[in-house]
Every structure is written in structure tokens, then in C-alpha cells.
Design a protein around this motif. Sequence first.
Motif, PDB file in Angstrom:
ATOM      1  N   ARG A  64      -0.616  10.334   7.088  1.00  0.00           N
ATOM      2  CA  ARG A  64      -0.197   9.214   6.245  1.00  0.00           C
ATOM      3  C   ARG A  64       0.371   8.038   7.049  1.00  0.00           C
ATOM      4  O   ARG A  64       0.400   6.920   6.569  1.00  0.00           O
ATOM      5  CB  ARG A  64       0.870   9.690   5.246  1.00  0.00           C
ATOM      6  CG  ARG A  64       0.304  10.633   4.195  1.00  0.00           C
ATOM      7  CD  ARG A  64      -0.577   9.868   3.210  1.00  0.00           C
ATOM      8  NE  ARG A  64      -1.432  10.750   2.430  1.00  0.00           N
ATOM      9  CZ  ARG A  64      -2.704  10.990   2.674  1.00  0.00           C
ATOM     10  NH1 ARG A  64      -3.299  10.414   3.712  1.00  0.00           N
ATOM     11  NH2 ARG A  64      -3.418  11.783   1.915  1.00  0.00           N
ATOM     12  N   LYS A  65       0.830   8.316   8.259  1.00  0.00           N
ATOM     13  CA  LYS A  65       1.420   7.267   9.095  1.00  0.00           C
ATOM     14  C   LYS A  65       0.717   7.262  10.442  1.00  0.00           C
ATOM     15  O   LYS A  65       0.473   8.324  11.028  1.00  0.00           O
ATOM     16  CB  LYS A  65       2.915   7.521   9.289  1.00  0.00           C
ATOM     17  CG  LYS A  65       3.608   6.521  10.223  1.00  0.00           C
ATOM     18  CD  LYS A  65       5.089   6.852  10.344  1.00  0.00           C
ATOM     19  CE  LYS A  65       5.806   5.897  11.299  1.00  0.00           C
ATOM     20  NZ  LYS A  65       7.250   6.196  11.416  1.00  0.00           N
ATOM     21  N   GLU A  93      -0.417   4.943   4.643  1.00  0.00           N
ATOM     22  CA  GLU A  93       0.769   4.454   3.946  1.00  0.00           C
ATOM     23  C   GLU A  93       1.665   3.614   4.839  1.00  0.00           C
ATOM     24  O   GLU A  93       2.374   2.725   4.352  1.00  0.00           O
ATOM     25  CB  GLU A  93       1.573   5.637   3.386  1.00  0.00           C
ATOM     26  CG  GLU A  93       0.830   6.421   2.316  1.00  0.00           C
ATOM     27  CD  GLU A  93       1.625   7.602   1.800  1.00  0.00           C
ATOM     28  OE1 GLU A  93       2.842   7.684   2.101  1.00  0.00           O
ATOM     29  OE2 GLU A  93       1.048   8.440   1.093  1.00  0.00           O
ATOM     30  N   LYS A  94       1.670   3.892   6.133  1.00  0.00           N
ATOM     31  CA  LYS A  94       2.525   3.122   7.042  1.00  0.00           C
ATOM     32  C   LYS A  94       1.814   2.937   8.374  1.00  0.00           C
ATOM     33  O   LYS A  94       1.358   3.900   8.983  1.00  0.00           O
ATOM     34  CB  LYS A  94       3.869   3.825   7.255  1.00  0.00           C
ATOM     35  CG  LYS A  94       4.845   3.032   8.138  1.00  0.00           C
ATOM     36  CD  LYS A  94       6.193   3.719   8.274  1.00  0.00           C
ATOM     37  CE  LYS A  94       7.014   3.574   7.024  1.00  0.00           C
ATOM     38  NZ  LYS A  94       8.395   4.092   7.218  1.00  0.00           N
TER      39      LYS A  94
END
Length: 329
Positions: A64-65, A93-94
Motif C-alpha cells: 500500500r505504501k 495509498e502513500k
Amino acid sequence: MNAPLQDACARPVNYLRISVTDRCNLACVYCKPLSPSPRLLHEDILRFEEILVIARAALESGIRKIRITGGEPLVRKGTLSFLKKLSHLPGLEKLAITTNGVLLPSSLDQLQDAGVHQINVSLDTLDPEVFFRITGKDAFHGVWAGIEEALARKCFIIKLNAVALRGINEKDFPALASLALDNSLSVRFIEEMPIGHHHHADHRPVLVQEIKNALKDLGPLIPLPSDPLDGPARKFTFPGARGEIGFIPALSRHFCHTCNRLRLTADGRLRPCLLSDISHDIKGPLRRGADKKEIQSIFISCLRHKGAEHIFHPDSEGQVDTAMARIGG
């Protein structure tokens, strides 16, 4: 949304750090080995198109990152355009980048346009002379101007990474930590790690408790909760402060039980642990035509070798052989 990957110890892994180059425009004492190793050849470094293939497979597996590192990632031609393509991948997401800040002032427009959420700047001192001693370059004022501009834009999460160096920057810890009093940023103090054979035989790292003792006059440290996508820093703040203080006790208090990351080196190897030389080739299979499922299987195989904890402690005499610039921290 896919569930996070898991390692052999059932820890969720949702964070991938990607080194895009082993080149750097500084020569920091904690990164430069005593005996310099040859730089990677152009053909040995992953192409941006290859990194995007790997990143897409990772995101579809539950990452996700993603953080882009180096060397210094902004010295590689095309990094800013690559970041924009990376930011558009589904599931991300990041998106973060770690930089030494030398090229930050001229890159902020494109970093903002690319959708970068977080900028980590390596800054071990606020003293220009000590900066020169650590980095080998008289560049403090330009770096600081870039940090101030990034803060003024209010569109980035800003973190400053300070490696604690015995006999070099110990007196600077209070000044660095004071930045968190009036600024919405995080100052993180990192125990120097035995990576890349840059240590002398009598080296003794500065540990987190020593750093905390140096900050006592600034007030009590108030613990803060962690976010699922955070790194290993233990977070605190001071009463009334706008920012945060973080401590990364890589040696004195292992954070392995919370480790949520994998690393992709500039030469295309997956590393399950920063403080281990175990790695898995992903570039070779990719260049031989591996499809997405094969790439994802390499992630799973690599995670089987992510141990319960690393072997180093404050009195360790061993080293990780691979240079930090090639791993990406």
C-alpha cells in the motif's frame, strides 16, 4: 482490495522501498564505505519501466505504501516523470521519497505535480560546518531553503532524518528536535547501523536513550500512536508542539516484530531485511520474460526468508556487506 502480504512470522507487509540508483551527490560519513566499491553499470540498474512492472505486481499483492530512495533518487534522470507514473498505479495509498535535499528546491513543483505525499530529508545537523564535515559538500543553506519551501506549500508530510554520530553531531540533537516545536514536521533520530563497512574498529554508536537524555530540557516526551503504514520510528511529541519526534532504535531495541517492509535494490534484488545480506533476484526473471504471477511468487519466496529479528546489537562487530546507497536504507 487485496490483503497485505505476510512473512514467515505472520507479520503483514504493506510497504515497499525502492532504490532507483546507487549514485549520490554527497559523500556522507555513515554511507561512504572505507574502501569504495565500484558503481553499478547502467545495464545493471533496473529501468523505470521494469520498476513499474514490479510495483504493479506488488500493489496487486497487498503493498500500500512505496518509498523511492537511492543513493540520491533525484540525481537519476527521469525520476520525477517516473514518480508521476508510479502515483497513478491502482492500490497505492502513500507515495514517499527520501532525499538529501540538495536538489529539492528545483524539484518541488514536479514532486507536487507527481502526487508525492511525503518527503523525508536526510539532515543530521543545523550547523553548516558540521553539515560539510558529514556530507563533504557545502550545501546546507540550499537544503534548508528546500525544506522551508516544502513546509510552506502545506501539501507534503515532511520528515527530517538525523543519523546520530558519536563525536560529530551529538551537540546538534536539541536544535534539531526544537524544529518540531513550531513546525508541522517530524524529526527522527536514527541509531547508526553497521551497513557497508564504513565503521572503524573502535566505533561505538549513539543509542536512543542517550539522544533522549540530550533532549530533556525541551520537555517531557509524550508517546503518540502509530499508523498502519508507518515505518519503525517510535513517535513522541512535546507539550504544545506542532510536530513530532521519532526514534529508530535499530540496535538498542529491535523493532523487527513490527517490520512491515521489503526493499528493492537499484540492481533488482528483493531484500527481506535491511540488516541482512539475504536477497532474491527479481531483475533476472523479469528480463527473461517472467509474468505477473511469477514476479509475485518471488515476493512470497523472499518473505519466507524474513527472519524474526536481525542479529545486530550495540556491541556487534559484524557488518552488512552491501553498501547503504545500493540498498536504499
